[in-house]
Design an enzyme around this catalytic site. Structure first.
Site, mmCIF file in Angstrom:
data_model
loop_
_atom_site.group_PDB
_atom_site.id
_atom_site.type_symbol
_atom_site.label_atom_id
_atom_site.label_comp_id
_atom_site.label_asym_id
_atom_site.label_seq_id
_atom_site.Cartn_x
_atom_site.Cartn_y
_atom_site.Cartn_z
ATOM 1 N N GLU A 128 61.455 -62.053 8.363
ATOM 2 C CA GLU A 128 61.060 -60.842 7.657
ATOM 3 C C GLU A 128 60.409 -59.895 8.662
ATOM 4 O O GLU A 128 59.580 -60.350 9.464
ATOM 5 C CB GLU A 128 60.068 -61.140 6.535
ATOM 6 C CG GLU A 128 59.820 -59.911 5.687
ATOM 7 C CD GLU A 128 58.882 -60.160 4.496
ATOM 8 O OE1 GLU A 128 58.349 -61.273 4.362
ATOM 9 O OE2 GLU A 128 58.703 -59.222 3.725
ATOM 10 N N ALA A 269 51.176 -65.514 7.046
ATOM 11 C CA ALA A 269 52.111 -66.583 6.742
ATOM 12 C C ALA A 269 53.393 -65.986 6.180
ATOM 13 O O ALA A 269 53.452 -64.785 5.908
ATOM 14 C CB ALA A 269 51.511 -67.547 5.716
ATOM 15 N N ASN A 272 59.370 -68.255 3.661
ATOM 16 C CA ASN A 272 60.741 -68.763 3.804
ATOM 17 C C ASN A 272 61.020 -69.857 2.764
ATOM 18 O O ASN A 272 60.193 -70.725 2.545
ATOM 19 C CB ASN A 272 60.939 -69.373 5.192
ATOM 20 C CG ASN A 272 60.330 -68.520 6.274
ATOM 21 O OD1 ASN A 272 60.681 -67.374 6.428
ATOM 22 N ND2 ASN A 272 59.353 -69.075 6.992
ATOM 23 N N HIS A 304 49.484 -67.589 -2.138
ATOM 24 C CA HIS A 304 50.327 -66.394 -1.993
ATOM 25 C C HIS A 304 51.767 -66.771 -1.615
ATOM 26 O O HIS A 304 52.719 -66.353 -2.284
ATOM 27 C CB HIS A 304 49.703 -65.472 -0.945
ATOM 28 C CG HIS A 304 50.445 -64.199 -0.723
ATOM 29 N ND1 HIS A 304 50.084 -63.018 -1.322
ATOM 30 C CD2 HIS A 304 51.542 -63.917 0.031
ATOM 31 C CE1 HIS A 304 50.924 -62.065 -0.946
ATOM 32 N NE2 HIS A 304 51.812 -62.582 -0.124
ATOM 33 N N GLU A 305 51.906 -67.560 -0.572
ATOM 34 C CA GLU A 305 53.264 -67.889 -0.113
ATOM 35 C C GLU A 305 53.987 -68.747 -1.145
ATOM 36 O O GLU A 305 55.183 -68.556 -1.389
ATOM 37 C CB GLU A 305 53.238 -68.587 1.250
ATOM 38 C CG GLU A 305 52.485 -67.847 2.354
ATOM 39 C CD GLU A 305 52.832 -66.371 2.500
ATOM 40 O OE1 GLU A 305 53.996 -66.014 2.231
ATOM 41 O OE2 GLU A 305 51.934 -65.586 2.876
ATOM 42 N N HIS A 308 55.302 -66.621 -3.951
ATOM 43 C CA HIS A 308 56.482 -65.850 -3.574
ATOM 44 C C HIS A 308 57.767 -66.581 -3.967
ATOM 45 O O HIS A 308 58.817 -65.947 -4.083
ATOM 46 C CB HIS A 308 56.521 -65.636 -2.050
ATOM 47 C CG HIS A 308 55.904 -64.349 -1.583
ATOM 48 N ND1 HIS A 308 56.118 -63.144 -2.205
ATOM 49 C CD2 HIS A 308 55.102 -64.088 -0.524
ATOM 50 C CE1 HIS A 308 55.472 -62.189 -1.541
ATOM 51 N NE2 HIS A 308 54.843 -62.729 -0.520
HETATM 52 N N1 TRP Z 1 56.004 -61.833 3.555
HETATM 53 C C1 TRP Z 1 54.829 -62.214 4.304
HETATM 54 C C2 TRP Z 1 53.695 -62.306 3.303
HETATM 55 O O1 TRP Z 1 53.706 -63.044 2.427
HETATM 56 C C3 TRP Z 1 54.498 -61.199 5.345
HETATM 57 C C4 TRP Z 1 54.946 -61.488 6.731
HETATM 58 C C5 TRP Z 1 54.787 -62.600 7.425
HETATM 59 C C6 TRP Z 1 55.545 -60.594 7.636
HETATM 60 N N2 TRP Z 1 55.236 -62.456 8.686
HETATM 61 C C7 TRP Z 1 55.706 -61.237 8.840
HETATM 62 C C8 TRP Z 1 55.947 -59.294 7.548
HETATM 63 C C9 TRP Z 1 56.240 -60.613 9.946
HETATM 64 C C10 TRP Z 1 56.505 -58.675 8.647
HETATM 65 C C11 TRP Z 1 56.652 -59.327 9.843
HETATM 66 O O2 TRP Z 1 52.774 -61.578 3.243
HETATM 67 ZN ZN ZN Z 2 53.457 -61.754 0.678
#
Ligand code: TRP
Ligand code: ZN
Length: 892
Positions: A128, A269, A272, A304-305, A308
């Protein structure tokens, strides 16, 4: 591997969204993992999307060596496709396509920590937002969802553990010292949720039984030597799974769920699918190395993760402008999770206050600066720059407003409808709003402005009371300042939770003309939808004191004129604990602003007894939770005080705030000492809410006590440091010692303690980060001292945690030193941004933002800041990450 650009990088617009020309059904990948050169073979089956205006087959790639490209079994000739920057276009592709792609990538050379990279000899991925394109050519956009099967091959000795998304379906030896593992993810996912991990890792694991009776395997993977630090993450994971079942009826959909900790990570974090990857900071904890704040951080990030998995993974974002669809909602869920785990009313309020503090201090500031953007942005240059407090924290406030407007049950119905409609889809913020509206039958059309308009709205409250008719009128008016690209704003739909207090501080039964159905309630949620509205309350026997925006029911600034007496009444009595705290903050802010002006005018500083007595009453009130008392006794930060001024004078603010701390200690010394004694937590360390609350108040008392030099308080801090049984107490004591303004002997003793701390913990990277951070924010630490610390053998800009611990902490957390009159702080900042830009553009761009608000400072500082900004802007090979931030700052 920075995104080198020559000219001004292009802006991407939300309005230009076009659906992908091709959908992907399956992805098969084979990795031959090697730290120097990893070979990636990918087979993608695709089918034309006849509804799209895009006729070409479009793929994205970055920092790749392309070895092979075959379409439907035939090698593609060079003239069959074009490559322009990151975009490959294949014209005239048939409707059904199988692409076979081979790429070569260099993990060891990848310092950006995006894509496939090496960390302590292990392989880690971060995809991401757009990291998957650094692994292979692919339609790397979140609305392309596919099923993945992944074969990992690597040397068995060096990389005994091979992890992927989903389920392990096969593993074995390859005979040549190498082995393999085949992973299959049963759920469709966008490429940004792809992950692999390979290397030397160990895990704590457990079989966990879901409510449905199904058993799942939970694993927390760490580097060797850290298995004594995984229990809290595992507990947090189990709590998260249970909470999502109970509160939202959402079950873990996989048979296996893994968390991997890595010390080289750009953010907190990453969610995935089935293979969450975490910054070690949000996994590793035991009483020796982690503070109470760390424990709380781990709980909320693990939550949080995990959350998701439904809000982000099962239902994902159509495009990156919709990022808050998953992030705002998931932050709301993790905030509620932590609040529910504490359970008590004050516990919930404490959590709410902590969250609102971050929102006001960081998000309100962002919304008032050159990077201000709506919760659903209209444009960006680099998406990585939009993982912001606006998307996350303000986004969470927007979700919370649905919750406030629809109620607990109503919100749940909306969530149920959202999943019923959109499971397996990539959708927009508007789809979430529609689910909330349709499930409740409410018109939420105007609510859309919370997504489209940036800036922090102001609500002004004016009241009149007519004794004769016993009528009280409350007029609420709203406005919102202009922000970049948005001059005019339309009224927001603002829920204003409120009550009225009588002279004893008791809630009055409310009779409001607009809410007759709720007559007699003591708490109402007024809905402010127009520029100005008047609410009339009848049967009000005497002039009441209004308690507005209870529990911070909307992310706005509230202008209301209170007398000190009214604020005192609210602080002592409001049935809403948030507003009790708020009243204390208003009392403090009023004084801090006045004192800052007095410092600037060279006047003598004085603190009035009304304020001191109000705080004394709170401090000694044992019926109040210690953590709540700790929050009331904590003065607004220097950054918060700065928001009260048009032109900021960081040194004057610092002097004023330090003065108030010292004055409070002079008057409340005995009370602070008894609070210290009464809140000791002897015995074994546990991170439970009650012990954490006690430690928070005790250590706040210690910090106040050390604000007023005195032999016995120095002893107190020294003894606590020497005898501490946990990191919370040890670090608080070290901070007190370091910030003690005492004799030379005391300063030497403090320096010795700092040395000892380093020696005792030099093998614990996360503790050494604290060691740097503590020094970075000490008010004795000037630019020269930071430069000296940068020379320390443990310092490196190459590791984000370490870089942040010293340089970010100084630039963002030590304003009176960073804003040195000679501009030396800005010169250091420019050097750091330029250096980091070469190593890690994402991290560099974060630091670049420290000068966002440069227009708020006196002209002589602005001149120095402008020079520093221009120096960065003129740097060769500036990443688009940094270019966007600096460009927007300079355009302000
Ligand atoms: N989606 C991740 C979260 O839960 C955010 C994130 C983690 C992210 N690593 C990243 C975004 C690297 C951009 C680049 O918050
Ligand atoms: Zn997030």
């Amino acid at each position: 591997m920075s995104n080198d650009i020559a000219a001004t990088p292009p802006t991407i617009f939300r309005k230009d969204y076009v659906a992908p020309g091709f959908w992907v059904d399956t992805v098969e990948m084979g990795f031959d993992l090697d730290l120097h050169e990893t070979h990636v073979a990918t087979r993608i089956t695709m089918r034309r999307n006849h509804d799209s205006a895009e006729k070409d087959l479009v793929l994205f790639g970055a920092s790749l060596k392309l070895l092979q490209l075959r379409m439907n079994g035939v090698n593609l000739k060079k003239n069959a496709y074009t490559i322009d920057g990151e975009v490959m276009r294949i014209a005239n592709a048939p409707d059904e396509v199988t692409l076979e792609i081979e790429t070569l990538i260099k993990p060891l050379k990848n310092t950006s920590l995006s894509g496939l990279y090496a960390s302590n000899g292990n392989f880690i991925t971060q995809c991401e937002a757009e990291g998957f394109r650094k692994i292979t050519w692919f339609p790397d956009r979140p609305d392309v969802m596919a099923k993945y099967t992944v074969m990992l091959r690597a040397n068995k000795k060096k990389f005994p553990i091979l992890l992927g998304n989903g389920n392990l379906i096969e593993e074995g030896d390859l005979g040549d010292g190498r082995h393999f593992a085949k992973w299959e993810d049963p759920f469709k996912k966008p490429s940004y949720l792809f992950a692999l991990v390979a290397g030397k890792l160990v895990c704590q694991e457990e079989n966990y039984t879901l409510k449905s009776g199904r058993s799942v395997l939970l694993q927390v993977w760490v580097e060797d030597g850290n298995l004594d630090k995984t229990q809290h993450a595992m507990d947090s994971l189990k709590n998260s799974i249970r909470w999502d079942e109970e509160r939202f009826g959402l079950e873990l959909d996989l048979d296996r769920f893994m968390i991997v900790a890595t010390s080289d990570f750009n953010m907190g974090a990453m969610e995935n699918k089935g293979l969450n990857i975490f910054n070690t900071k949000y996994v590793l904890a035991n009483s020796r190395i982690a503070t109470d704040v760390d424990y709380a951080g781990i709980e909320s990030v693990v939550g949080h993760e995990y959350f998701h998995n439904w809000t982000g993974n099962r239902v994902t974002c159509r495009d990156w402008f919709q990022l808050s669809l998953k992030e705002g909602l998931t932050v709301f869920r993790d905030q509620e999770f932590s609040a529910d785990l504490v359970g008590t009313t004050t516990g919930r309020a404490v959590k709410r206050i902590e969250d609102v503090r971050v929102l006001r201090q960081v998000q309100f500031s962002e919304d008032a600066g050159p990077m201000a953007h709506p919760v659903r942005p209209d444009s960006f240059v680099e998406i990585n720059n939009f993982y912001t407090v606006t998307i996350y924290e303000k986004g969470s406030e927007v979700v919370r407003m649905y919750y406030t407007l629809l109620g607990h049950e109503g919100f749940r119905k909306g969530m149920d409808l959202y999943f019923a409609r959109h499971d397996g889809q990539a959708v927009e913020c508007d789809d979430f709003r529609a689910a909330m509206a349709d499930s409740s039958g409410r018109d939420l059309t105007q609510f859309e402005r919370w997504y489209s308009q940036s800036g922090t709205p102001r609500v002004k409250a004016e009241t009149t009371y007519d004794a004769e008719t016993q009528t009280y009128q409350l007029t609420l008016s709203q406005s919102c300042p202009a922000t970049p690209g948005q001059d005019e704003k339309l009224p927001f739909h603002i829920p204003v939770a409120m009550g009225l207090l009588d002279a004893e501080g008791k809630d009055i039964a409310l009779h409001c003309d607009a809410y007759s159905a709720l007559a007699g309630a003591t708490n109402l949620i007024l809905e402010l939808t127009e520029a100005s509205q008047t609410f009339t309350f009848t049967g009000v026997a005497a002039k009441p004191v209004p308690s507005l925006l209870r529990n911070f029911s909307a992310p706005v600034l509230l202008d209301i004129e209170y007398s000190d007496e009214e604020l005192g009444l609210l602080l002592a009595n409001d049935s809403d604990p948030f507003n009790r705290w708020e009243a204390g903050q208003r009392l403090a802010t009023r004084r801090l602003v006045k004192l800052t002006k007095a410092v600037q005018a060279g006047e003598t500083l004085e603190l009035d007894s009304m304020f001191i007595e109000a705080l004394r009453a709170t401090l000694v009130n044992e019926s109040l939770d210690p953590s709540f008392r700790e929050l009331v006794l904590t003065l607004p930060s220097e950054a918060m005080i700065a928001e009260e001024f048009d032109v900021v004078d960081p040194q004057a603010i610092h002097t004023a705030r330090q003065f108030v701390r010292t004055a409070l200690t002079q008057h409340l010394r005995a009370e602070f000492l008894s609070a210290y004694e009464a809140n000791l937590t002897p015995g074994q360390y546990t991170p439970d809410a009650i012990s954490m609350a006690k430690r928070a108040l005790k250590n706040l008392a210690l910090s106040y006590l050390s604000a007023w030099s005195d032999e016995s308080t120095f002893e107190l801090a020294q003894t606590q440091f020497d005898e501490a049984e946990n990191m919370t107490d040890r670090l608080a004591a070290l901070s007190a010692l370091t910030n003690f303004h005492g004799t030379e002997t005391q300063a030497n003793a403090a320096a010795q303690s700092l040395k000892k701390f380093y020696k005792d913990f030099k093998k614990e990277a996360l503790v050494i980060d604290k060691w740097f951070m503590l020094q970075a924010v000490a008010d004795t630490t000037d630019v020269a001292k930071v430069r000296e610390l940068m020379e320390h053998k443990a310092f490196t800009l190459g590791n984000p945690n370490r870089a942040r611990s010293l340089t970010f902490s100084f630039c963002n957390g030590n304003p009176s030193r960073f804003h040195a009159a000679d501009g030396s702080g800005y010169a250091l900042w420019a050097e750091l941004v330029i250096e980091l830009n070469k190593i890690n553009p994402q991290v560099a761009a974060r630091l670049a933002r420290s000068l966002d608000r440069w227009k708020k400072y006196p002209l002589h500082l602005q001149e120095h800041m402008k020079l520093a900004l221009e120096k960065v802007a003129a740097t060769k090979k500036l990443s688009k990450d940094v270019a966007e931030v600096i460009g927007k700052a300079l355009a302000a």
